[in-house]
Every structure is written in C-alpha cells, then in structure tokens.
Design an enzyme around this catalytic site. Structure first.
Site, short mmCIF file in Angstrom:
data_model
loop_
_atom_site.label_atom_id
_atom_site.label_comp_id
_atom_site.label_asym_id
_atom_site.label_seq_id
_atom_site.Cartn_x
_atom_site.Cartn_y
_atom_site.Cartn_z
N CYS A 1 0.82 -1.06 -0.07
CA CYS A 1 -0.06 0.00 0.08
C CYS A 1 0.93 1.28 -0.17
O CYS A 1 2.15 1.28 0.46
CB CYS A 1 -0.87 -0.03 1.15
SG CYS A 1 -2.11 1.36 1.25
N ARG B 1 2.90 5.06 6.54
CA ARG B 1 3.36 4.38 7.72
C ARG B 1 3.89 3.00 7.51
O ARG B 1 4.60 2.05 8.33
CB ARG B 1 2.03 4.01 8.64
CG ARG B 1 1.44 5.42 9.24
CD ARG B 1 0.22 5.02 10.02
NE ARG B 1 -0.64 4.63 8.92
CZ ARG B 1 -2.00 4.32 9.39
NH1 ARG B 1 -2.44 4.60 10.42
NH2 ARG B 1 -3.01 3.72 8.46
N HIS C 1 -2.04 -4.28 5.29
CA HIS C 1 -1.62 -3.86 6.55
C HIS C 1 -2.50 -3.72 7.36
O HIS C 1 -3.78 -3.25 6.85
CB HIS C 1 -0.53 -2.69 6.32
CG HIS C 1 -1.33 -1.34 5.80
ND1 HIS C 1 -1.78 -0.39 6.39
CD2 HIS C 1 -1.41 -1.13 4.50
CE1 HIS C 1 -2.35 0.59 5.71
NE2 HIS C 1 -2.00 0.05 4.60
N CYS D 1 -5.96 0.15 7.35
CA CYS D 1 -5.67 0.68 5.94
C CYS D 1 -6.85 1.45 5.56
O CYS D 1 -8.17 1.13 5.70
CB CYS D 1 -5.73 -0.45 5.07
SG CYS D 1 -5.40 -0.25 3.19
#
Length: 776
Positions: free
Chosen positions: A583, A587, A644, A647
């Site tokens: 993505c 982060r 993750h 999201c």
C-alpha cells in the site's frame, strides 16, 4: 471518503478504523433520550447477571441487586468515566466466595466497605495509574482462571447437583454428575446455555432486529417461561419481602480474624481497582469524547463499594459487558448508568414476584456461559506475539489449581522473570567485508551482557577498521566502560572505530562526561528508521522541503559513504529478489519491515495494494507494466503482496466509498477502489456501523491480500512462470500496532507470525556456523 482522513484519529483512540460516537458536546441532560434508552438496555442485561454472580459468590441473592444499584447510581455520580457501567463483577467471585465461607456474610460486607475506603484513598492521592503496572497477561489470565472456576462449579448446578469446595474436586466430579439421573434443572440449564449460544447468531431481519435484545434476558426469560409452563419442580429465586428486610449490615470480625480480613481488604481493593481501571480504558476506545479521569474513577468505585457493603451488597467494579452495551445503545453521559440503577431499584421493589419465578438452574446456566466466555483464547494469540502467553496460561492454571491470590502471585512472579529476561536479551552480530569489520549490538546492554560483547570484540583483528552499531535501548556504566576501554586499546594499536547509535546516544553522553582518550568522536545517532518528527535535531515546524533537505544532509553525512561502493556495483544493473506490492500508506516502509536494502526489492505501491485483473475493464496500465517488467525483464523469483492493518482503502471500501455517486470529488479514487469489490464480497460487504470493527478491518485486509495473489495469475507472464515453478507468490500482512509481520500459510489458510530469528548471511558472535530461517 472523508473518513479516510480520520484514520489517524481512530487509531489514536484505539477503536479500530470505524466511526466513533462523539461525546464532547453533551452536557448531563444533552442526550436525555439516548441515555434513557441505553439505560433500559443495560438494566435488562444487569438484572440476571447480578443475581447470577451473587449465586456464584455464595452471597444472598439480593446482594447482587444491591451492588448493581450502588454501582449504577453511586459510581456513575462520583466516577470519572462518561460511559462505564459498574456492578457486581465475575472477576471478584472467587474472592468473595472464599471470604463468605471463611468469615461469614457480615464480615464480608465490612471487607467491602474497607476496600472501598482504600480505593477512595488511592484515588485521592492520585496513584490510580500505579494499578496499571500489573501485566495485562496476569490480569487476563486471572479473569480466565476465574471464568473457568465459575463454569466448572456451576456446571454441577446445571446437572442437578451441588458444587464441591475445590475446583479440582468439581472437575473430577463432572463425569460422575453426568452419569447420574437428570432432573428438570438440567433441561432449564441446557435451554439457557443454548439460547446464549444461538441468540447473537440470529440473522438481521431488517426492522426486526432480534439479536439487539440482550441474550441474557432472552435466555433467562425463556427458561423461566418453559419451567413455569411445564410446572417443573425446580429450585427458584427467593427474595426478601423488601430491601429493608434484606439489609444485614457489616459485622466486626473476631480478634483472630483481623489478619485475614486485612488480606481480604487488600485483595478486593486490588482486583476491583485494576479491573475497573482496565475496563474504563477499554470503554474509552468506544468513543472519542472526554477521556476517563482514572483517579476520580477509582475514588468513585470506592464510594460505590462503601455504599454497597454498608447496605449488604457485593463488591462492585467496572464491567466490560455492561459498558459496551451502554455505548452501543446510545449512551453519551453518566446519566445512562445512573438511570439503569434506578430501574433496577424500581423493578425489584415493584416486580419481585416475577423475579421469584426464575429457576436457579437458569442462573447457573448463565454463569457457565459467562465463565467460558471469560476464557478468551484470542488473548493467547495476542500475547504470544509479545512472548507473554506463558504468563497468561500459568496464571490461569494457578488460579484454577491453587486459588486466586496464589495464582496471581505465581503469574506476577513469572511476568517479572520474563521482564528480567528481556532486559538481559542481547544480540551481537559480526561481519567482515572488504577489510572492514561490522559489529552490531542489539538489545539492552547491561553488565550481564558485557562478557558476550567482549568476546565478540576480541575476534576483531588488530588494526582493523570497525563499524560498531549500538542499537541498544539502554547501556549501563559497566557496559560503557567495557566498550570504551576496548575502543581506546584498539585505536592505540592502529585500528579505527566508528560508532553509530541508532536509539538514544548512551555512549556519546557517557564519553562526554569521562576522559574519552579516543581518536575518533562518536557520531550522532543515525535513527534511519524513525520519522522526522521523532528526531531531536530536526525542526518539526520546518516545511516539508526543509525536512527533505535535512534528511538528505544526514544521509550524506552518515550513510552515503558506506553505500557508495554498493551502489556503484548496482548502478548498471539491478537484480531484485522480489516484486514487492504494498500500500502507499506512509506508515508502511517496505525496506524497514523486510530489513532489505538497495537492489533487493522492486517495489510497486498503490492505494490498497490492489492488483486489477488483467481482463478487467479499466485496468491500470502502470500496475500491469510494473508486473510485466519485473517478471519478464528482471525475472524476479518472487512476488509478494503485503497488506496492513488500519488501511484507509479497506476502511473506505467498508464505508461504501466505491459506490458513492459519481461527481468530480475524489472521482479517480472511487474508480480505483472498485478494484477491491471482490475482496469486500468475501466479508459480506456489511455496513461499517454494524461490523467494521478492528476484526473486520483485519479480515478484509487479509482477504484482500489473497484476492490480489489470485489476480496476479490472470497475467500471462505470471501464470507461465508460476506453473513452471520458477516464480513463487507470497502473501504478507503488517500489523501497525504491534509492528509485526505475518505470512500467509496456504496449507493452514491463515496468516502466521514471522519468527524473529537471525536471517541468512548474518553470523552470531562466537558462532562459526550461520543460523538460517525460512525465507520471507
């Protein structure tokens, strides 16, 4: 799509990525209708639970009702939480049962009053947070042990018998109880447990939402109705004619009981305080309004226990089940909790004859279900990631076998040992390349780790150039002196030592205070993995361009020289080991979470780590181009799709952003998210207000990874090499809160944690053999 921008706020509040009810703008009467409705729901949940806990505690049945009233009215009026609901708690059942058996009910009431005084004193002196120092693994293990003890004991009542004095005797006696003749009480208990299991699983029928009615109320009501209709001869609830007659008041202990009473006061105060504070913090995750004031909440809990014990009630504590029901039903202020206590008082005063129709076996069945629910195996999975599952299981077993206090002490002792082991955990890695030695020290560097570090440093040849990376979170004086003495000695014999500190600059501070006698000063900490805002040398208020330039300057000062030879070799050809699709979330940093460097990963990033099917209309050419180049030109041996937690793309899918009306606002983003519809379909596509909690978010993100792996096979180049066995596909998942990676186990059909072991190519200090792990 506005909700995506709120992802950070949701994560901060700990409530997952779903929209949270706002509480800030509500004065005490500003949400009167919502609070009144919520109070009725909590009232319906609290009545059967309070009586059941009184039964399990060996206390008068009305003691549970008195505690529920005191917990509702008194604690909510004086406490520091806006939505927490207090009352008799299952976590205190074993303690109270033992106190009643040992000292009698009157002395137990006195212990409750004194425990309340202790809580008020703790809150007054503002030391509530000290109660949170106990490891959550111990707390969860204690509650699980209490739940198992309750379930095992009440199973005898459901089977038509009576529980024994010890948990082991109850456990051993269950087979014999099953073989004995069954009575109507067994049927009542079975009906109660069956409804508790099935009621929450009823489908949503639109307007008629039966599963919104509390399962405990339905189960006890149904069991009571069936027993009454069949005229079954079962033991039923017995209440006094009035609450005034039920008052028995605290009684003074005898002289030889004072020591035991003091221990009981400490036990009740500790368990009730910790459980209440943890519950209050958990309730904060369900809303984004005023945070709980822990000291005031603790004082309010103490006031509730003083009133409850004085009127002959059980000890009270915050209860997660009731608090959660309160928030979900629309409560916004403490008025909801106060009203629920008023409804209980009115109900018992006016409708006691109806309460006395309830079979005792129905309450026992309710307790069996509640006890088993307290043994929450999901805690084991969460704690296993932090290597604390042994503390949880030990505490659970200790409570069941030895007793509550003994089990908690055993679990607390093990938690201390685990913490001490972590403080002494140290990894020393050495590597030699191109005439230079690279030594990495990771962990907590104390005097206990000095022999290991010294042994590794002695393997460095005289006169060598050494890069020493101190990736330590603590360094004591003994460790500093050992490293500094070696450094001075090594430089005296012609060597050179460059020291980098990744975390705090422990060595730099110590060397500044001592006479260093070293030729080369230690360099500033690299902190290559930390964001700009966490680096003290960076101006947080600087514009982005300024931060980028500062980062480039730090790179040139500390890293470029080391990377120059590597990048010179890579300049004319790249040979990545994997195409890494993840993505675009800021982060998620692929090279950090995979510990990879330049030339290792060919990275493709987009919103939601989506791979559109090649045969799908509106396919993004940039994704297809990256896949074809990586597979056909670079011939990568592996493709990884990494999702993750938290999201924003998954949150937007659950919010239905891809179905929003077409207009110019975020049009391209909505169009792109439509590639995630197939992943959403696997979760049922439920609306966020109903199911988009942390579990649903995680499930969707992991389903999405699996779906994108399937989509990769629609590309001919990928399919050809995959079928030929020259290309592997791997699914991974990164949890932001735990900073842990998981990998998809296709045989088990689930994501499993990646073990923290040395990677291939690294060499442990003093170990001539390399330690390998399976590739990620």
């Amino acid at each position: 799509m506005r909700h995506d921008a709120q992802g950070t706020r949701s994560d901060h509040n700990g409530a997952g990525d779903r929209a949270l009810p706002r509480l800030r703008s509500h004065p005490l009467l500003g949400n009167l209708a919502g609070d009144a409705a919520a109070s009725l729901v909590v009232f319906l949940v609290a009545v059967p639970l309070s009586m059941g806990i009184a039964v399990a505690s060996g206390a008068p049945l009305v003691a549970g009702i008195i505690a529920a009233i005191a917990g509702g009215i008194v604690v909510a009026s004086f406490g520091g939480s806006a939505v927490q609901v207090s009352g008799p708690a299952a976590g205190l059942t074993i303690i109270v049962a033992d106190l009643v058996h040992t000292y009698g009910w009157g002395v137990t009431c006195l212990i409750t009053v004194l425990a309340g005084c202790v809580q008020v004193a703790l809150g007054t002196f503002r030391i509530a947070r000290a109660a949170l120092a106990i490891s959550p693994a111990v707390i969860h293990g204690m509650l699980a042990g209490v739940g198992a003890t309750i379930a095992i004991a009440q199973a005898h009542v459901v089977l038509g018998g009576s529980p024994h004095s010890s948990t082991l005797a109850n456990l051993i006696g269950i087979p014999g109880q099953l073989a004995d003749s069954h009575t109507a009480a067994v049927a009542v208990g079975a009906v109660t447990i069956g409804i508790m299991l099935l009621w929450p699983r009823l489908p949503d029928l639109g307007v008629l939402r039966l599963n919104r009615v509390p399962a405990a109320l339905v189960a006890v009501t149904a069991a009571t109705a069936i027993a009454a209709a069949g005229q079954w001869q079962v033991e039923r609830v017995s209440l006094p004619d009035s609450l005034a007659q039920a008052w028995s008041g605290p009684a003074l202990p005898s002289a030889d009981q004072v020591h035991g009473v003091a221990i009981g006061v400490a036990a009740v105060a500790m368990v009730a305080s910790v459980e209440s504070l943890l519950c209050a913090i958990a309730m904060d995750r369900l809303h984004d309004g005023r945070r709980v004031r822990l000291d005031r909440e603790l004082a309010g809990q103490g006031a509730g226990n003083i009133v409850s014990g004085a009127f002959g009630g059980l000890p009270v504590a915050g209860v997660v089940v009731r608090g959660t029901a309160n928030v979900r039903a629309g409560a916004r202020t403490p008025l909801a909790c106060v009203l629920h206590g008023v409804w209980i008082l009115v109900f018992v005063a006016l409708f006691a004859p109806f309460v006395e129709l309830i079979p005792m076996a129905a309450l026992a069945g309710l307790l069996v279900f509640i006890g088993l629910k307290m043994v929450n195996l999901s805690h084991v999975d969460n704690l296993r990631r932090h290597h604390e599952a042994s503390v949880y299981l030990t505490t659970l077993g200790g409570v069941v076998v030895l007793g509550l206090l003994e089990g908690v002490l055993v679990g607390f002792g093990l938690a201390l040992l685990v913490s001490l082991r972590r403080l002494t955990r140290l990894t020393v890695l050495t590597e030699a390349a191109n005439g230079r030695w690279h030594v990495v020290v990771q962990g907590s560097l104390t005097f206990l780790g000095v022999p290991r570090v010294t042994q590794a440093l002695r393997t460095v040849p005289v006169g060598a150039h050494v890069d020493l990376d101190l990736n330590v979170d603590f360094m004591d004086h003994a460790a500093f002196e050992s490293i500094h003495a070696w450094r001075v000695d090594h430089e005296r014999t012609g060597g050179q030592v460059d020291i980098d500190e990744v975390h705090e600059n422990w060595y730099e501070r110590s060397s500044a205070q001592a006479a260093p006698n070293a030729k080369t000063p230690p360099r500033s900490p690299a902190r290559w993995w930390a964001p700009w805002g966490m680096r003290p040398s960076y101006d947080r208020e600087a514009p982005a361009s300024g931060l980028l330039l500062a980062g480039a300057n730090e790179y040139h000062a500390s890293t470029a020289r080391r990377m120059r030879s590597l990048l010179t070799r890579l300049a004319h050809r790249q040979n990545p080991k994997a195409l890494f699709i993840t993505c675009a979330d800021s982060r998620v940093v692929p090279n950090v979470i995979t510990a990879s460097g330049p030339g290792d990963l060919f990275t493709l990033r987009n919103i939601g780590n989506l791979v559109p099917r090649r045969d799908q209309e509106g396919t993004d050419d940039s994704v297809g181009a990256a896949i074809e180049y990586a597979v056909d030109v670079l011939e990568v041996p592996s493709i990884v799709v990494c999702g993750h937690s938290h999201c924003g793309a998954m949150k937007a899918l659950l919010d239905g952003a891809h179905q929003a009306p077409d207009d110019e606002h975020l049009r391209q983003l909505r169009s792109w998210l439509r590639h995630g519809r197939a992943s959403l379909a696997r979760t049922g596509g439920a609306a966020p207000d109903e199911s988009a909690g942390p579990d649903t978010m995680r499930t969707l993100a992991q389903y999405n990874v699996v779906r994108q792996l399937e989509n990769l096979l629609t590309y001919p180049a990928v399919r050809h090499r995959y079928d030929a066995g020259s290309l592997e596909l791997t699914g991974m998942y990164f949890d932001l809160e735990t900073a842990r990676m998981s990998v998809l186990d296709e045989a088990r059909g689930e994501f499993v944690a990646v073990a923290a072991e040395p990677v291939p190519g690294q060499r442990a200090a003093g170990d001539p053999e390399q330690r390998h792990r399976s590739p990620t």
